[in-house]
Design an enzyme around this catalytic site. Structure first.
Site, short mmCIF file in Angstrom:
data_model
loop_
_atom_site.label_atom_id
_atom_site.label_comp_id
_atom_site.label_asym_id
_atom_site.label_seq_id
_atom_site.Cartn_x
_atom_site.Cartn_y
_atom_site.Cartn_z
N ARG A 1 -3.38 6.85 0.87
CA ARG A 1 -3.90 8.10 1.44
C ARG A 1 -2.92 8.88 2.31
O ARG A 1 -3.13 10.06 2.57
CB ARG A 1 -5.17 7.81 2.25
CG ARG A 1 -6.36 7.58 1.35
CD ARG A 1 -7.56 7.09 2.15
NE ARG A 1 -7.26 5.78 2.73
CZ ARG A 1 -8.19 4.97 3.25
NH1 ARG A 1 -9.45 5.35 3.29
NH2 ARG A 1 -7.85 3.80 3.74
N ARG B 1 -7.44 11.39 -5.67
CA ARG B 1 -8.68 10.81 -5.17
C ARG B 1 -9.80 11.84 -4.99
O ARG B 1 -10.97 11.47 -4.94
CB ARG B 1 -8.42 10.05 -3.87
CG ARG B 1 -7.74 8.71 -4.10
CD ARG B 1 -8.73 7.62 -4.51
NE ARG B 1 -9.49 7.16 -3.36
CZ ARG B 1 -10.74 7.48 -3.11
NH1 ARG B 1 -11.39 8.26 -3.94
NH2 ARG B 1 -11.35 7.01 -2.05
N TYR C 1 -14.50 -12.11 0.91
CA TYR C 1 -15.21 -10.88 0.51
C TYR C 1 -16.47 -11.21 -0.29
O TYR C 1 -17.51 -10.58 -0.12
CB TYR C 1 -14.30 -9.98 -0.33
CG TYR C 1 -13.31 -9.20 0.51
CD1 TYR C 1 -13.72 -8.07 1.21
CD2 TYR C 1 -11.99 -9.58 0.61
CE1 TYR C 1 -12.83 -7.35 1.99
CE2 TYR C 1 -11.08 -8.87 1.39
CZ TYR C 1 -11.51 -7.75 2.08
OH TYR C 1 -10.64 -7.06 2.85
N ARG D 1 0.82 -1.22 0.00
CA ARG D 1 0.00 0.00 0.00
C ARG D 1 0.86 1.26 0.00
O ARG D 1 0.48 2.26 0.63
CB ARG D 1 -0.94 0.03 1.21
CG ARG D 1 -2.01 -1.04 1.19
CD ARG D 1 -3.22 -0.54 0.44
NE ARG D 1 -4.28 -1.55 0.42
CZ ARG D 1 -5.35 -1.52 1.21
NH1 ARG D 1 -5.50 -0.55 2.08
NH2 ARG D 1 -6.26 -2.45 1.11
N ASP E 1 -6.58 -3.19 -7.18
CA ASP E 1 -7.12 -3.74 -5.93
C ASP E 1 -7.41 -5.21 -6.13
O ASP E 1 -7.80 -5.63 -7.22
CB ASP E 1 -8.40 -3.00 -5.51
CG ASP E 1 -8.71 -3.26 -4.05
OD1 ASP E 1 -8.23 -2.49 -3.20
OD2 ASP E 1 -9.38 -4.27 -3.76
O1 CP3 Z 1 0.28 -1.62 -2.47
C1 CP3 Z 1 -0.07 -0.75 -3.28
O2 CP3 Z 1 0.32 0.44 -3.20
C2 CP3 Z 1 -0.96 -1.14 -4.43
C3 CP3 Z 1 -2.35 -0.85 -4.22
C4 CP3 Z 1 -3.25 -1.78 -3.44
C5 CP3 Z 1 -4.56 -1.37 -3.09
N1 CP3 Z 1 -5.21 -2.44 -2.57
C6 CP3 Z 1 -5.13 -0.03 -3.32
C7 CP3 Z 1 -6.17 0.44 -2.39
C8 CP3 Z 1 -3.10 -3.11 -3.02
C9 CP3 Z 1 -1.90 -4.02 -3.11
C10 CP3 Z 1 -4.37 -3.51 -2.49
C11 CP3 Z 1 -4.64 -4.89 -2.02
C12 CP3 Z 1 -5.83 -5.13 -1.20
N2 CP3 Z 1 -7.07 -4.60 -1.31
C13 CP3 Z 1 -5.88 -6.08 -0.17
C14 CP3 Z 1 -4.75 -6.98 0.24
C15 CP3 Z 1 -3.77 -6.28 1.08
C16 CP3 Z 1 -4.27 -5.98 2.44
O3 CP3 Z 1 -4.26 -4.79 2.80
O4 CP3 Z 1 -4.65 -6.93 3.14
C17 CP3 Z 1 -7.18 -6.06 0.38
C18 CP3 Z 1 -7.68 -6.90 1.53
C19 CP3 Z 1 -7.93 -5.12 -0.36
C20 CP3 Z 1 -9.36 -4.79 -0.20
C21 CP3 Z 1 -9.59 -3.38 0.07
N3 CP3 Z 1 -9.36 -2.34 -0.82
C22 CP3 Z 1 -10.10 -2.79 1.28
C23 CP3 Z 1 -10.48 -3.59 2.51
C24 CP3 Z 1 -10.16 -1.40 1.06
C25 CP3 Z 1 -10.72 -0.35 1.98
C26 CP3 Z 1 -9.89 -0.14 3.18
C27 CP3 Z 1 -9.63 1.31 3.46
O5 CP3 Z 1 -8.52 1.58 3.94
O6 CP3 Z 1 -10.51 2.14 3.22
C28 CP3 Z 1 -9.65 -1.14 -0.23
C29 CP3 Z 1 -9.48 0.19 -0.86
C30 CP3 Z 1 -8.11 0.55 -1.29
N4 CP3 Z 1 -7.37 -0.18 -2.18
C31 CP3 Z 1 -7.35 1.68 -0.90
C32 CP3 Z 1 -6.14 1.62 -1.60
C33 CP3 Z 1 -5.01 2.61 -1.57
C34 CP3 Z 1 -7.79 2.79 0.05
C35 CP3 Z 1 -9.03 3.43 -0.47
C36 CP3 Z 1 -8.98 4.89 -0.86
O7 CP3 Z 1 -8.10 5.35 -1.61
O8 CP3 Z 1 -9.91 5.56 -0.46
#
Ligand code: CP3
Length: 345
Positions: free
Chosen positions: A27, A36, A148, A23, A72
């Site tokens: 943010r 965003r 999910y 990640r 994602d």
């Molecule tokens: O690592 C990176 O920089 C690449 C981007 C990346 C995202 N999601 C972007 C994202 C990666 C590798 C993921 C993987 C992901 N997504 C996982 C596996 C890794 C982990 O954290 O366990 C999972 C479980 C998800 C599912 C997911 N996507 C959730 C639960 C959420 C919401 C959580 C939150 O913090 O709000 C997301 C959204 C998401 N995907 C964000 C990002 C940067 C945050 C949302 C935003 O920008 O508003």
């Protein structure tokens, strides 16, 4: 190219321990928030120019040793018809969750075409990176995706997921086979487009007992790793809460095992075996601590890796939104500074 990351994945000697963060585009960066403000997360993921731009943001800002494509793990579930929406303050929600046999039958089969945008994002990101650092592609692992799909979003106890697993193993395996097919397509699109390593995220698999992992999950992760057109590119397998699962997870067929902070890196590596590389494992919340404390923790992990070839520094899970960018900078500097060595020495 700075190939420290790829060399470490292959367990070759490196001049410094490579470091990247799960990640790392997110943010906590003002540049990300600016994008965003104008675009939803799904828009960013599905618009190759935006996905590539966000992928590069942390690379332009920090001396990281690898980039990870912005996307994602839930995108393949959306493509299969579950109707994904990210709701502010609630997280991901699926409007058509998988609950009964008919839901599984109705899943839309996907192919490479379904993920054309992901291939294009990888190509654009590789172009923009111009071989500065390698680019990692990724996908969710079938257990974590199933959780999910079945729960309809995030979950604490995975009740419905385990209900299906234990009560209807026939449905469970049908679902995991379909999810695995989609993951294979999704990853192969990324590999063909130029991803130089891939990571399979099994974030929530740690809620299973070793016996259940072996029976209900391992055959599927094994099939995924063996079906990748990987031509020798490193394959990373990551989960959290996996202390008791690591010996089984290594049977899935990865080259690098991701570790979370609940295990000691030295003990976990000894358990897994030194014929695999390891990635990890700083608690993401240490990045909110004072810099001297971060330094002490970085030093401890490097000491546990003990200069052995095949360690990639990372967090034990994703970076959190409130982390100061200065701490990210400092962490990378500590890793590089404290791990300097002569190659071949
Ligand atoms: O690592 C990176 O920089 C690449 C981007 C990346 C995202 N999601 C972007 C994202 C990666 C590798 C993921 C993987 C992901 N997504 C996982 C596996 C890794 C982990 O954290 O366990 C999972 C479980 C998800 C599912 C997911 N996507 C959730 C639960 C959420 C919401 C959580 C939150 O913090 O709000 C997301 C959204 C998401 N995907 C964000 C990002 C940067 C945050 C949302 C935003 O920008 O508003």
């Amino acid at each position: 190219m700075n190939d420290r990351f790829l060399r470490a994945c292959r367990r070759e000697p490196v001049d410094r321990t490579p470091v990247w963060f799960m990640r790392q585009a997110g943010r906590y960066m003002a540049e990300y928030q600016a994008i965003r403000k104008k675009h939803s997360i799904l828009e960013v993921c599905k618009t190759p120019e935006l996905a590539a731009e966000v992928t590069l943001q942390p690379i332009e800002r920090f001396p990281l040793d690898a980039a990870i494509i912005f996307a994602d793990i839930l995108l393949p579930l959306d493509a299969m018809g579950l109707q994904l929406e990210f709701i502010e303050s609630k997280g991901p929600v699926f409007h058509k969750p998988v609950r009964v046999e008919n839901d599984i039958q109705q899943l839309i089969p996907v192919d490479g075409e379904s993920f054309a945008y992901a291939g294009e994002a990888i190509r654009l990101a590789r172009q923009a990176l111009a071989d500065r650092v390698p680019l990692i592609g990724f996908a969710g692992a079938p257990f974590t995706l199933a959780s999910y799909a079945i729960e309809g979003g995030s979950s604490r106890d995975y009740m419905r997921t385990k209900d299906m697993m234990f009560a209807r193993p026939d449905l469970w395996h049908t679902l995991l086979t379909k999810l695995s097919n989609a993951v294979i397509e999704y990853l192969n699109v990324q590999i063909r487009a130029g991803a130089q390593a891939i990571q399979l995220f099994d974030s929530w698999v740690g809620c299973l007992s070793p016996d259940d992992y072996e029976e209900y999950v391992l055959p599927h992760t094994q099939r995924i790793f063996s079906a990748l057109e990987s031509k020798g590119i490193p394959k990373i397998y990551f989960g959290t809460g996996t202390a008791t699962l690591l010996p089984l997870m290594r049977k899935a067929g990865c080259d690098v095992m991701g570790l979370d902070w609940r295990v000691r890196l030295d003990e976990a590596w000894a358990t897994i075996g030194y014929d695999l590389a390891v990635q990890g494992n700083l608690d993401p919340l240490i990045l909110a601590a004072p810099l001297p404390e971060i330094k002490r923790r970085v030093q401890r992990i490097l000491a546990q890796a003990n200069g052995r070839a095949g360690h990639i520094f990372n967090l034990g899970h994703g970076i959190l939104p409130h982390i100061p960018v200065e701490s990210v900078d400092a962490t990378i500097e500590y890793v590089h500074q404290l791990s300097v060595r002569e190659v071949g020495a």
